[in-house]
Design a protein around this motif. Structure first.
Motif, PDB file in Angstrom:
ATOM      1  N   MET A  83     -20.477 -23.193  -3.279  1.00  0.00           N
ATOM      2  CA  MET A  83     -19.370 -23.542  -4.370  1.00  0.00           C
ATOM      3  C   MET A  83     -18.273 -24.182  -3.569  1.00  0.00           C
ATOM      4  SD  MET A  83     -18.604 -23.786  -7.437  1.00  0.00           S
ATOM      5  CE  MET A  83     -19.718 -22.748  -8.397  1.00  0.00           C
ATOM      6  N   ALA A  84     -17.901 -23.648  -2.555  1.00  0.00           N
ATOM      7  CA  ALA A  84     -16.902 -24.330  -1.683  1.00  0.00           C
ATOM      8  C   ALA A  84     -17.116 -25.827  -1.143  1.00  0.00           C
ATOM      9  CB  ALA A  84     -16.423 -23.319  -0.582  1.00  0.00           C
ATOM     10  N   VAL A  85     -18.430 -25.767  -0.807  1.00  0.00           N
ATOM     11  CA  VAL A  85     -18.825 -27.382  -0.234  1.00  0.00           C
ATOM     12  C   VAL A  85     -18.852 -28.025  -1.397  1.00  0.00           C
ATOM     13  CG1 VAL A  85     -20.660 -28.575   0.616  1.00  0.00           C
ATOM     14  CG2 VAL A  85     -20.367 -26.356   1.583  1.00  0.00           C
ATOM     15  N   ALA A  86     -19.415 -27.814  -2.598  1.00  0.00           N
ATOM     16  CA  ALA A  86     -19.587 -28.654  -3.732  1.00  0.00           C
ATOM     17  C   ALA A  86     -17.920 -28.957  -4.287  1.00  0.00           C
ATOM     18  CB  ALA A  86     -20.261 -27.977  -5.028  1.00  0.00           C
ATOM     19  N   SER A  87     -17.142 -28.152  -4.420  1.00  0.00           N
ATOM     20  CA  SER A  87     -15.919 -28.408  -4.971  1.00  0.00           C
ATOM     21  C   SER A  87     -15.185 -29.452  -3.822  1.00  0.00           C
ATOM     22  CB  SER A  87     -14.811 -26.977  -5.136  1.00  0.00           C
ATOM     23  OG  SER A  87     -14.691 -26.325  -3.825  1.00  0.00           O
ATOM     24  N   SER A  88     -15.438 -28.971  -2.693  1.00  0.00           N
ATOM     25  CA  SER A  88     -14.652 -30.061  -1.714  1.00  0.00           C
ATOM     26  C   SER A  88     -15.270 -31.451  -1.741  1.00  0.00           C
ATOM     27  CB  SER A  88     -15.007 -29.400  -0.358  1.00  0.00           C
ATOM     28  OG  SER A  88     -14.462 -28.299  -0.006  1.00  0.00           O
ATOM     29  N   LEU A 162     -14.552 -33.427   7.327  1.00  0.00           N
ATOM     30  CA  LEU A 162     -14.447 -32.271   6.548  1.00  0.00           C
ATOM     31  C   LEU A 162     -14.749 -30.955   7.618  1.00  0.00           C
ATOM     32  CD1 LEU A 162     -13.888 -30.689   3.686  1.00  0.00           C
ATOM     33  CD2 LEU A 162     -16.397 -31.263   3.227  1.00  0.00           C
ATOM     34  N   THR A 163     -13.642 -30.187   7.673  1.00  0.00           N
ATOM     35  CA  THR A 163     -13.991 -29.068   8.717  1.00  0.00           C
ATOM     36  C   THR A 163     -13.811 -27.562   8.182  1.00  0.00           C
ATOM     37  OG1 THR A 163     -13.263 -28.112  11.037  1.00  0.00           O
ATOM     38  CG2 THR A 163     -11.626 -29.181   9.578  1.00  0.00           C
ATOM     39  N   SER A 164     -14.747 -26.636   8.641  1.00  0.00           N
ATOM     40  CA  SER A 164     -14.760 -25.440   8.139  1.00  0.00           C
ATOM     41  C   SER A 164     -13.700 -24.329   9.194  1.00  0.00           C
ATOM     42  CB  SER A 164     -15.869 -24.841   8.177  1.00  0.00           C
ATOM     43  OG  SER A 164     -16.665 -24.742   9.477  1.00  0.00           O
ATOM     44  N   ALA A 167      -8.385 -24.597  13.103  1.00  0.00           N
ATOM     45  CA  ALA A 167      -7.797 -25.120  14.159  1.00  0.00           C
ATOM     46  C   ALA A 167      -8.444 -26.536  14.495  1.00  0.00           C
ATOM     47  CB  ALA A 167      -8.401 -24.098  15.453  1.00  0.00           C
ATOM     48  N   VAL A 168      -9.619 -26.858  14.126  1.00  0.00           N
ATOM     49  CA  VAL A 168     -10.299 -28.093  14.351  1.00  0.00           C
ATOM     50  C   VAL A 168      -9.618 -29.152  13.430  1.00  0.00           C
ATOM     51  CG1 VAL A 168     -12.354 -29.692  13.996  1.00  0.00           C
ATOM     52  CG2 VAL A 168     -12.440 -27.283  15.059  1.00  0.00           C
ATOM     53  N   TYR A 169      -9.028 -28.841  12.329  1.00  0.00           N
ATOM     54  CA  TYR A 169      -8.246 -29.544  11.434  1.00  0.00           C
ATOM     55  C   TYR A 169      -7.015 -30.046  12.413  1.00  0.00           C
ATOM     56  CZ  TYR A 169      -5.057 -30.916   7.651  1.00  0.00           C
ATOM     57  OH  TYR A 169      -4.024 -31.433   6.928  1.00  0.00           O
ATOM     58  N   HIS A 170      -6.416 -29.228  12.606  1.00  0.00           N
ATOM     59  CA  HIS A 170      -4.885 -29.438  13.411  1.00  0.00           C
ATOM     60  C   HIS A 170      -5.424 -30.421  14.669  1.00  0.00           C
ATOM     61  CE1 HIS A 170      -2.631 -26.872  10.787  1.00  0.00           C
ATOM     62  NE2 HIS A 170      -3.206 -25.858  11.046  1.00  0.00           N
ATOM     63  N   MET A 180      -9.841 -32.966   6.543  1.00  0.00           N
ATOM     64  CA  MET A 180      -9.565 -32.157   5.404  1.00  0.00           C
ATOM     65  C   MET A 180     -10.442 -30.677   5.498  1.00  0.00           C
ATOM     66  SD  MET A 180     -10.597 -32.964   1.294  1.00  0.00           S
ATOM     67  CE  MET A 180     -11.126 -31.694   0.352  1.00  0.00           C
ATOM     68  N   ARG A 181      -9.576 -29.728   4.952  1.00  0.00           N
ATOM     69  CA  ARG A 181     -10.324 -28.281   5.315  1.00  0.00           C
ATOM     70  C   ARG A 181     -11.016 -27.839   4.077  1.00  0.00           C
ATOM     71  NH1 ARG A 181      -4.611 -27.417   7.137  1.00  0.00           N
ATOM     72  NH2 ARG A 181      -4.236 -27.248   4.920  1.00  0.00           N
ATOM     73  N   LEU A 182     -12.416 -27.370   4.496  1.00  0.00           N
ATOM     74  CA  LEU A 182     -13.108 -26.902   3.507  1.00  0.00           C
ATOM     75  C   LEU A 182     -12.434 -25.461   3.052  1.00  0.00           C
ATOM     76  CD1 LEU A 182     -16.732 -26.467   4.896  1.00  0.00           C
ATOM     77  CD2 LEU A 182     -16.209 -27.222   2.494  1.00  0.00           C
ATOM     78  N   THR A 183     -12.313 -25.751   1.726  1.00  0.00           N
ATOM     79  CA  THR A 183     -11.362 -24.366   1.185  1.00  0.00           C
ATOM     80  C   THR A 183     -12.248 -23.911  -0.024  1.00  0.00           C
ATOM     81  OG1 THR A 183     -10.133 -26.259  -0.315  1.00  0.00           O
ATOM     82  CG2 THR A 183      -9.083 -25.400   1.509  1.00  0.00           C
ATOM     83  N   ASP A 184     -12.120 -22.615  -0.092  1.00  0.00           N
ATOM     84  CA  ASP A 184     -12.802 -22.061  -1.381  1.00  0.00           C
ATOM     85  C   ASP A 184     -12.067 -21.773  -2.584  1.00  0.00           C
ATOM     86  OD1 ASP A 184     -15.231 -20.103   0.328  1.00  0.00           O
ATOM     87  OD2 ASP A 184     -13.524 -20.216   1.524  1.00  0.00           O
ATOM     88  N   PRO A 185     -12.894 -22.100  -3.630  1.00  0.00           N
ATOM     89  CA  PRO A 185     -12.043 -21.951  -5.034  1.00  0.00           C
ATOM     90  C   PRO A 185     -11.375 -20.764  -5.032  1.00  0.00           C
ATOM     91  CG  PRO A 185     -14.263 -22.887  -5.198  1.00  0.00           C
ATOM     92  CD  PRO A 185     -14.297 -22.146  -3.937  1.00  0.00           C
ATOM     93  N   LYS A 186     -10.284 -20.789  -6.158  1.00  0.00           N
ATOM     94  CA  LYS A 186      -9.811 -19.256  -6.277  1.00  0.00           C
ATOM     95  C   LYS A 186     -10.477 -18.439  -6.653  1.00  0.00           C
ATOM     96  CE  LYS A 186      -4.904 -21.519  -6.998  1.00  0.00           C
ATOM     97  NZ  LYS A 186      -3.868 -21.754  -7.750  1.00  0.00           N
TER      98      LYS A 186
END
Length: 418
Positions: A83-88, A162-164, A167-170, A180-186
């Protein structure tokens, strides 16, 4: 009573999870923030009293595995799922208008990405995916993940990374690479918090269960008090050679974690057997303790002990092994097998655990006898009962010696992954 969750993660992950936690009743977040996931191990040693530990991701959890062994509370992590990957992906496609072929992505388990891609009805796009799970087995280097994305950007093959790993994002941002950070839906964050609360409540209930221990030792009362003071309550003599003590499951498991029972047994000069039972009531715990003691008395080892839980899970024999056997089976197919073969749930559970412990599906009666710690004749009787109803079959034979009969090679024909 609120559930106190020690949250270990980056500042960004805390910013996302705090508003979600604020909308849930009886949840309190105690944050421990790292700049890079390798710092999580040190943060574990700083945790104040809490009910459960929740990591923002699998990477920080992995780096803290050694430190977590000493924690007496549940520990879990927020897993990046489909779900996190699909929403990203949807966010990138519809807000940034970048196709998936022009994205690079890093994951601790790349199968999650491919699970999402295979759900597409059209052809699966070719993506630049880095699976860094293998790095965890050797030397983890955050720079390799950064280099993976940077190299693709320098070659003009991607428009976005797209990173999980925050620290890699920064680091990518510092190079001027769109990231962009992989983010989990609320709702995934909410579900994880609810699971953490449920784990904490279950752990508390189990810890409060009654525990009874029976010890079979001929000269216990003559042993110096220094060897028995670590036991959770005064030992009472029931009759010659038989003693009992009372405690809670939480206290017993804490002593096991501190190796107190192992030291107690190892320092004993004479044969000693012990059985510990957990239960919702003293009666249940006593019955389970007596059953556990019988298992230890049947064991050939002169010093051993078993635990029988309220769920009828038999643990042991300690201190040399910690196998788990389910003495109660409510799986419909297993119940049917037990009725047909007239084998006890305990023996069926041992067969299932034996099969799951092996890399090879084939085995001999000698292999099984060695695992069950019984004679070859007893093992062959079990195999015959199963074979008579088609739950085990002979698939070959081996001749390990020049003389004597060949040994049959068996294969189970029953469900073991439940």
């Amino acid at each position: 009573m609120s559930t106190k969750i020690a949250f270990i993660g980056s500042g960004e992950s805390l910013t996302r999870i705090q508003p979600v936690a604020a909308n849930l009743l009886d949840i309190e977040i105690d944050p421990y923030i790292y700049q890079e996931p390798q710092e999580a191990a040190d943060l574990v040693t700083q945790i104040k009293p809490c009910d459960v530990v929740l990591f923002a991701g699998a990477l920080a959890y992995y780096f803290s595995k050694k430190q977590l062994e000493s924690l007496p509370i549940p520990c879990l992590y927020l897993a990046t799922d489909e779900m996190a990957v699909a929403s990203s992906f949807l966010s990138i496609l519809y807000t940034k208008h970048i196709t998936l072929e022009r994205i690079s992505i890093d994951m601790i388990d790349s199968s999650v990405v491919y699970n999402v891609l295979t759900e597409f009805e059209s052809d699966v796009p070719k993506m630049h995916v880095l699976d860094y799970q293998n790095m965890l087995e050797s030397h983890f280097d955050l720079g390799k993940i950064v280099t993976f994305h940077k190299k693709l950007w320098d070659q003009g093959k991607i428009d976005l990374a797209l990173t999980s790993v925050h620290a890699v994002y920064h680091r990518l941002e510092s190079f001027g690479i769109p990231a962009m950070r992989l983010t989990d839906p609320k709702f995934s964050l909410r579900r994880c918090l609810e699971i953490a609360r449920a784990e904490a409540e279950l752990f508390k209930r189990k810890s409060a269960q009654v525990a009874v221990g029976y010890i079979n030792a001929a000269v216990l009362d003559e042993q110096p008090n220094a060897l028995i003071h670590e036991l959770p309550s005064p030992i009472q003599r029931l009759e010659d050679g038989l003693f009992v003590f009372y405690s809670t499951r939480g206290e017993i498991e804490a002593l096991i974690g501190q190796n107190q029972f192992y030291d107690f047994m190892n320092n004993w000069d004479e044969p000693i057997k012990m059985g510990i039972g957990y239960g919702a009531t003293f009666i249940d715990a006593e019955q389970n303790a007596k059953a556990a003691l019988k298992f230890s008395e049947k064991d050939a080892d002169s010093k051993c002990w078993y635990i029988l839980t309220e769920e009828k899970q038999l643990l042991g024999p300690f201190p040399h092994e910690n196998r788990q056997h389910q003495l109660k089976n409510d799986h419909p197919e297993i119940v049917q097998i037990a009725k047909q073969t007239r084998l006890s749930p305990g023996n069926l559970s041992k067969m299932i655990e034996f099969s799951k412990s092996r890399k090879d599906v084939h085995f001999t009666a000698a292999d099984l006898a060695d695992y069950l710690k019984v004679t070859r004749r007893s093992t062959e009787r079990i195999l015959k009962k199963l074979a008579d109803h088609g739950y085990v079959k002979i698939v070959g034979e081996e001749m390990t010696y020049q003389q004597g009969r060949p040994r049959a090679i068996y294969e189970l024909n029953m469900p073991v992954y439940r």
